[in-house]
Design a protein around this motif. Structure first.
Motif, PDB file in Angstrom:
ATOM      1  N   PRO A  90       0.822  -1.216   0.000  1.00  0.00           N
ATOM      2  CA  PRO A  90       0.000   0.000   0.000  1.00  0.00           C
ATOM      3  C   PRO A  90       0.856   1.265   0.000  1.00  0.00           C
ATOM      4  O   PRO A  90       1.339   1.718   1.044  1.00  0.00           O
ATOM      5  CB  PRO A  90      -0.818  -0.125   1.293  1.00  0.00           C
ATOM      6  CG  PRO A  90       0.039  -0.966   2.180  1.00  0.00           C
ATOM      7  CD  PRO A  90       0.788  -1.916   1.296  1.00  0.00           C
ATOM      8  N   LEU A  91       1.047   1.868  -1.155  1.00  0.00           N
ATOM      9  CA  LEU A  91       1.792   3.116  -1.270  1.00  0.00           C
ATOM     10  C   LEU A  91       0.851   4.302  -1.119  1.00  0.00           C
ATOM     11  O   LEU A  91      -0.340   4.220  -1.429  1.00  0.00           O
ATOM     12  CB  LEU A  91       2.504   3.185  -2.625  1.00  0.00           C
ATOM     13  CG  LEU A  91       3.516   2.076  -2.930  1.00  0.00           C
ATOM     14  CD1 LEU A  91       4.098   2.275  -4.313  1.00  0.00           C
ATOM     15  CD2 LEU A  91       4.619   2.035  -1.890  1.00  0.00           C
ATOM     16  N   THR A  92       1.375   5.423  -0.659  1.00  0.00           N
ATOM     17  CA  THR A  92       0.584   6.638  -0.513  1.00  0.00           C
ATOM     18  C   THR A  92       0.509   7.374  -1.852  1.00  0.00           C
ATOM     19  O   THR A  92       1.153   6.985  -2.835  1.00  0.00           O
ATOM     20  CB  THR A  92       1.204   7.551   0.554  1.00  0.00           C
ATOM     21  OG1 THR A  92       2.507   7.969   0.104  1.00  0.00           O
ATOM     22  CG2 THR A  92       1.348   6.796   1.868  1.00  0.00           C
ATOM     23  N   ASP A  93      -0.271   8.465  -1.866  1.00  0.00           N
ATOM     24  CA  ASP A  93      -0.381   9.249  -3.089  1.00  0.00           C
ATOM     25  C   ASP A  93       0.891  10.020  -3.408  1.00  0.00           C
ATOM     26  O   ASP A  93       1.033  10.561  -4.511  1.00  0.00           O
ATOM     27  CB  ASP A  93      -1.558  10.233  -2.978  1.00  0.00           C
ATOM     28  CG  ASP A  93      -1.440  11.116  -1.741  1.00  0.00           C
ATOM     29  OD1 ASP A  93      -0.553  10.854  -0.912  1.00  0.00           O
ATOM     30  OD2 ASP A  93      -2.245  12.059  -1.614  1.00  0.00           O
ATOM     31  N   LYS A  94       1.837  10.075  -2.456  1.00  0.00           N
ATOM     32  CA  LYS A  94       3.130  10.717  -2.686  1.00  0.00           C
ATOM     33  C   LYS A  94       4.192   9.710  -3.111  1.00  0.00           C
ATOM     34  O   LYS A  94       5.380  10.026  -3.121  1.00  0.00           O
ATOM     35  CB  LYS A  94       3.585  11.434  -1.421  1.00  0.00           C
ATOM     36  CG  LYS A  94       2.628  12.539  -0.976  1.00  0.00           C
ATOM     37  CD  LYS A  94       3.085  13.182   0.317  1.00  0.00           C
ATOM     38  CE  LYS A  94       2.098  14.240   0.775  1.00  0.00           C
ATOM     39  NZ  LYS A  94       2.510  14.847   2.071  1.00  0.00           N
ATOM     40  N   TRP A  95       3.768   8.474  -3.429  1.00  0.00           N
ATOM     41  CA  TRP A  95       4.657   7.405  -3.886  1.00  0.00           C
ATOM     42  C   TRP A  95       5.745   7.113  -2.860  1.00  0.00           C
ATOM     43  O   TRP A  95       6.938   7.082  -3.156  1.00  0.00           O
ATOM     44  CB  TRP A  95       5.269   7.733  -5.246  1.00  0.00           C
ATOM     45  CG  TRP A  95       4.245   7.801  -6.314  1.00  0.00           C
ATOM     46  CD1 TRP A  95       3.729   8.919  -6.887  1.00  0.00           C
ATOM     47  CD2 TRP A  95       3.574   6.694  -6.936  1.00  0.00           C
ATOM     48  NE1 TRP A  95       2.782   8.589  -7.828  1.00  0.00           N
ATOM     49  CE2 TRP A  95       2.667   7.223  -7.882  1.00  0.00           C
ATOM     50  CE3 TRP A  95       3.654   5.302  -6.788  1.00  0.00           C
ATOM     51  CZ2 TRP A  95       1.844   6.412  -8.661  1.00  0.00           C
ATOM     52  CZ3 TRP A  95       2.845   4.506  -7.564  1.00  0.00           C
ATOM     53  CH2 TRP A  95       1.956   5.070  -8.482  1.00  0.00           C
ATOM     54  N   THR A  96       5.289   6.913  -1.633  1.00  0.00           N
ATOM     55  CA  THR A  96       6.176   6.500  -0.568  1.00  0.00           C
ATOM     56  C   THR A  96       5.420   5.539   0.343  1.00  0.00           C
ATOM     57  O   THR A  96       4.245   5.242   0.102  1.00  0.00           O
ATOM     58  CB  THR A  96       6.684   7.714   0.232  1.00  0.00           C
ATOM     59  OG1 THR A  96       7.644   7.280   1.197  1.00  0.00           O
ATOM     60  CG2 THR A  96       5.549   8.429   0.934  1.00  0.00           C
ATOM     61  N   ILE A  97       6.072   5.046   1.385  1.00  0.00           N
ATOM     62  CA  ILE A  97       5.445   4.092   2.289  1.00  0.00           C
ATOM     63  C   ILE A  97       4.644   4.834   3.358  1.00  0.00           C
ATOM     64  O   ILE A  97       4.894   6.013   3.631  1.00  0.00           O
ATOM     65  CB  ILE A  97       6.510   3.183   2.936  1.00  0.00           C
ATOM     66  CG1 ILE A  97       7.580   4.013   3.654  1.00  0.00           C
ATOM     67  CG2 ILE A  97       7.133   2.285   1.899  1.00  0.00           C
ATOM     68  CD1 ILE A  97       8.647   3.193   4.353  1.00  0.00           C
ATOM     69  N   PRO A  98       3.667   4.178   4.000  1.00  0.00           N
ATOM     70  CA  PRO A  98       2.811   4.882   4.976  1.00  0.00           C
ATOM     71  C   PRO A  98       3.560   5.380   6.211  1.00  0.00           C
ATOM     72  O   PRO A  98       3.260   6.448   6.720  1.00  0.00           O
ATOM     73  CB  PRO A  98       1.769   3.832   5.348  1.00  0.00           C
ATOM     74  CG  PRO A  98       1.790   2.837   4.241  1.00  0.00           C
ATOM     75  CD  PRO A  98       3.183   2.823   3.725  1.00  0.00           C
TER      76      PRO A  98
END
Length: 200
Positions: A80-88
């Protein structure tokens, strides 16, 4: 458009990208002598949150690579990646002698990683992330530690634990506020009722 361009334009593009992490010749000593084989490590990802690693050994390089690729496709997991293309959130994982720490970063930071960790994060689709490798320079162990750290988001142990902790703290605060307000009223009522009155 030429016939050659039409041929490549009609060819469907693959959803997953395959990266060969390492191919090494390994030796197994038996009573009959030494048995030579090749160990292939293949990474499979679509750069949109899907990743896994395949490992296989065979006496032929081509067969070892194909078996490792099939093994990787069988066990692909979603991250599950965030909308900023990083990890939660920040996570650390240890696999054998390797320990990897992954830290989310703001947009524009880029992919700050090295060795096999960079390959894994690039294939999963993380473009803004920080990482740190500790205690090991083994490519296989570092890659497996990174994959397991990303897989922990799918399992959801850390968010569930944090959610229960927050709910428990909120319930404790609510109970404390109710407990502190209730006795004051009762004490005031008791004192009012129990005050002795002087007889004339």
């Amino acid at each position: 458009m030429s016939r050659r361009k039409e041929k490549f334009a009609d060819k469907p593009q693959k959803e997953f990208d395959e990266v060969m992490l390492e191919v090494r010749r390994v030796t197994r000593v038996t009573t009959g002598g030494r048995q030579l084989s090749f160990r292939a490590i293949i990474l499979v990802g679509n750069r949109k949150g899907k990743i896994w690693i395949g490992i296989s050994k065979w006496s032929d390089v081509q067969i070892a690579v194909s078996k490792a690729t099939r093994d990787a496709y069988k066990n692909v997991v979603n991250v599950p990646l965030t909308d900023k293309w990083t990890i939660p959130y920040q996570v650390a994982n240890k696999y054998k002698g390797a320990q990897v720490k992954l830290i989310p970063a703001a947009p524009g930071t880029g992919l700050k990683a090295g060795s096999s960790v960079r390959m894994v994060l690039d294939l999963v689709g993380c473009t803004n992330i920080l990482s740190k490798i500790m205690w090991s320079s083994n490519k296989l162990n570092n890659a497996l530690a990174t994959v397991e750290a990303l897989w922990s988001f799918k399992v959801g142990k850390f968010p569930e634990r944090a959610k229960k902790k927050v709910e428990a703290e909120a319930a404790a605060e609510q109970w404390a506020s109710d407990e502190s307000s209730a006795p004051t009223e009762t004490v005031a009522k008791e004192t009012k009722d129990t005050v002795p009155t002087k007889k004339p």
